[in-house]
Motif scaffolding. Structure first.
Motif, PDB file in Angstrom:
ATOM      1  N   ARG A  48       0.838  -1.204   0.000  1.00  0.00           N
ATOM      2  CA  ARG A  48       0.000   0.000   0.000  1.00  0.00           C
ATOM      3  C   ARG A  48       0.873   1.254   0.000  1.00  0.00           C
ATOM      4  NH1 ARG A  48      -5.163   0.678  -0.556  1.00  0.00           N
ATOM      5  NH2 ARG A  48      -6.156   2.321   0.596  1.00  0.00           N
ATOM      6  N   GLY A  49       1.977   1.225   0.752  1.00  0.00           N
ATOM      7  CA  GLY A  49       2.892   2.359   0.767  1.00  0.00           C
ATOM      8  C   GLY A  49       3.529   2.585  -0.588  1.00  0.00           C
ATOM      9  N   GLU A  50       3.884   1.490  -1.266  1.00  0.00           N
ATOM     10  CA  GLU A  50       4.458   1.633  -2.602  1.00  0.00           C
ATOM     11  C   GLU A  50       3.433   2.200  -3.579  1.00  0.00           C
ATOM     12  OE1 GLU A  50       6.028  -2.117  -3.772  1.00  0.00           O
ATOM     13  OE2 GLU A  50       7.513  -2.149  -2.166  1.00  0.00           O
ATOM     14  N   GLN A  51       2.178   1.777  -3.465  1.00  0.00           N
ATOM     15  CA  GLN A  51       1.128   2.336  -4.328  1.00  0.00           C
ATOM     16  C   GLN A  51       0.932   3.815  -4.044  1.00  0.00           C
ATOM     17  OE1 GLN A  51      -2.387   0.039  -3.605  1.00  0.00           O
ATOM     18  NE2 GLN A  51      -1.714  -1.684  -4.856  1.00  0.00           N
ATOM     19  N   ARG A  52       1.005   4.179  -2.755  1.00  0.00           N
ATOM     20  CA  ARG A  52       0.833   5.586  -2.386  1.00  0.00           C
ATOM     21  C   ARG A  52       1.975   6.438  -2.940  1.00  0.00           C
ATOM     22  NH1 ARG A  52      -2.637   7.269   1.193  1.00  0.00           N
ATOM     23  NH2 ARG A  52      -2.764   5.281   2.257  1.00  0.00           N
ATOM     24  N   ARG A  57       3.854  10.365  -6.986  1.00  0.00           N
ATOM     25  CA  ARG A  57       4.751  10.759  -8.077  1.00  0.00           C
ATOM     26  C   ARG A  57       3.980  11.120  -9.341  1.00  0.00           C
ATOM     27  NH1 ARG A  57       8.301   5.784  -7.600  1.00  0.00           N
ATOM     28  NH2 ARG A  57       9.271   6.157  -5.605  1.00  0.00           N
ATOM     29  N   THR A  58       2.929  10.355  -9.641  1.00  0.00           N
ATOM     30  CA  THR A  58       2.224  10.578 -10.903  1.00  0.00           C
ATOM     31  C   THR A  58       1.217  11.714 -10.815  1.00  0.00           C
ATOM     32  OG1 THR A  58       0.633   8.849 -10.348  1.00  0.00           O
ATOM     33  CG2 THR A  58       2.525   8.215 -11.685  1.00  0.00           C
ATOM     34  N   THR A  59       0.470  11.805  -9.710  1.00  0.00           N
ATOM     35  CA  THR A  59      -0.589  12.812  -9.631  1.00  0.00           C
ATOM     36  C   THR A  59      -0.326  13.898  -8.604  1.00  0.00           C
ATOM     37  OG1 THR A  59      -1.873  11.580  -8.001  1.00  0.00           O
ATOM     38  CG2 THR A  59      -2.310  11.110 -10.327  1.00  0.00           C
ATOM     39  N   GLY A  60       0.600  13.664  -7.690  1.00  0.00           N
ATOM     40  CA  GLY A  60       0.853  14.641  -6.641  1.00  0.00           C
ATOM     41  C   GLY A  60      -0.049  14.477  -5.439  1.00  0.00           C
ATOM     42  N   SER A  61      -0.969  13.544  -5.487  1.00  0.00           N
ATOM     43  CA  SER A  61      -1.882  13.319  -4.371  1.00  0.00           C
ATOM     44  C   SER A  61      -1.480  12.058  -3.627  1.00  0.00           C
ATOM     45  CB  SER A  61      -3.312  13.157  -4.897  1.00  0.00           C
ATOM     46  OG  SER A  61      -4.174  12.777  -3.850  1.00  0.00           O
ATOM     47  N   LEU A  62      -1.642  12.102  -2.305  1.00  0.00           N
ATOM     48  CA  LEU A  62      -1.348  10.924  -1.497  1.00  0.00           C
ATOM     49  C   LEU A  62      -2.533   9.972  -1.408  1.00  0.00           C
ATOM     50  CD1 LEU A  62       0.719  12.321   1.483  1.00  0.00           C
ATOM     51  CD2 LEU A  62       1.491  10.816  -0.327  1.00  0.00           C
TER      52      LEU A  62
END
Length: 89
Positions: A48-52, A57-62
């Protein structure tokens, strides 16, 4: 006649002698199950942390896609350090 009570006592003694071994085996099985559950939980948290991180990185949202509809989590300012630093820029 005297042999029958002795055989019954020997059988009971054998069961009593086996009881600690059975309990140890059961406790080892429970410990293994708890360890597997804990390792699965750690692996899920790591994934889950890696997905976050990838989402950030891609959208700027956590926030992940499944968190967008959850009330209380959808306020990204509580999770994002960049939102706290933006007024200083």
């Amino acid at each position: 006649m005297s042999h029958n009570p002795n055989r019954a006592e020997r059988r009971e003694d054998a069961l009593i002698d086996m009881l600690p071994h059975v309990l140890i085996a059961v406790m080892l099985a429970v410990a293994a199950l708890l360890l597997v559950t804990f390792m699965s939980l750690l692996d899920d948290m790591n994934e889950r942390g890696e997905q976050r991180r990838l989402q950030q990185r891609t959208t700027g949202s956590l926030l992940l896609l499944d968190e967008l509809g959850v009330p209380g989590v959808s306020d990204g300012r509580a999770l994002s350090a960049s939102a706290d630093a933006s007024p200083l820029r």
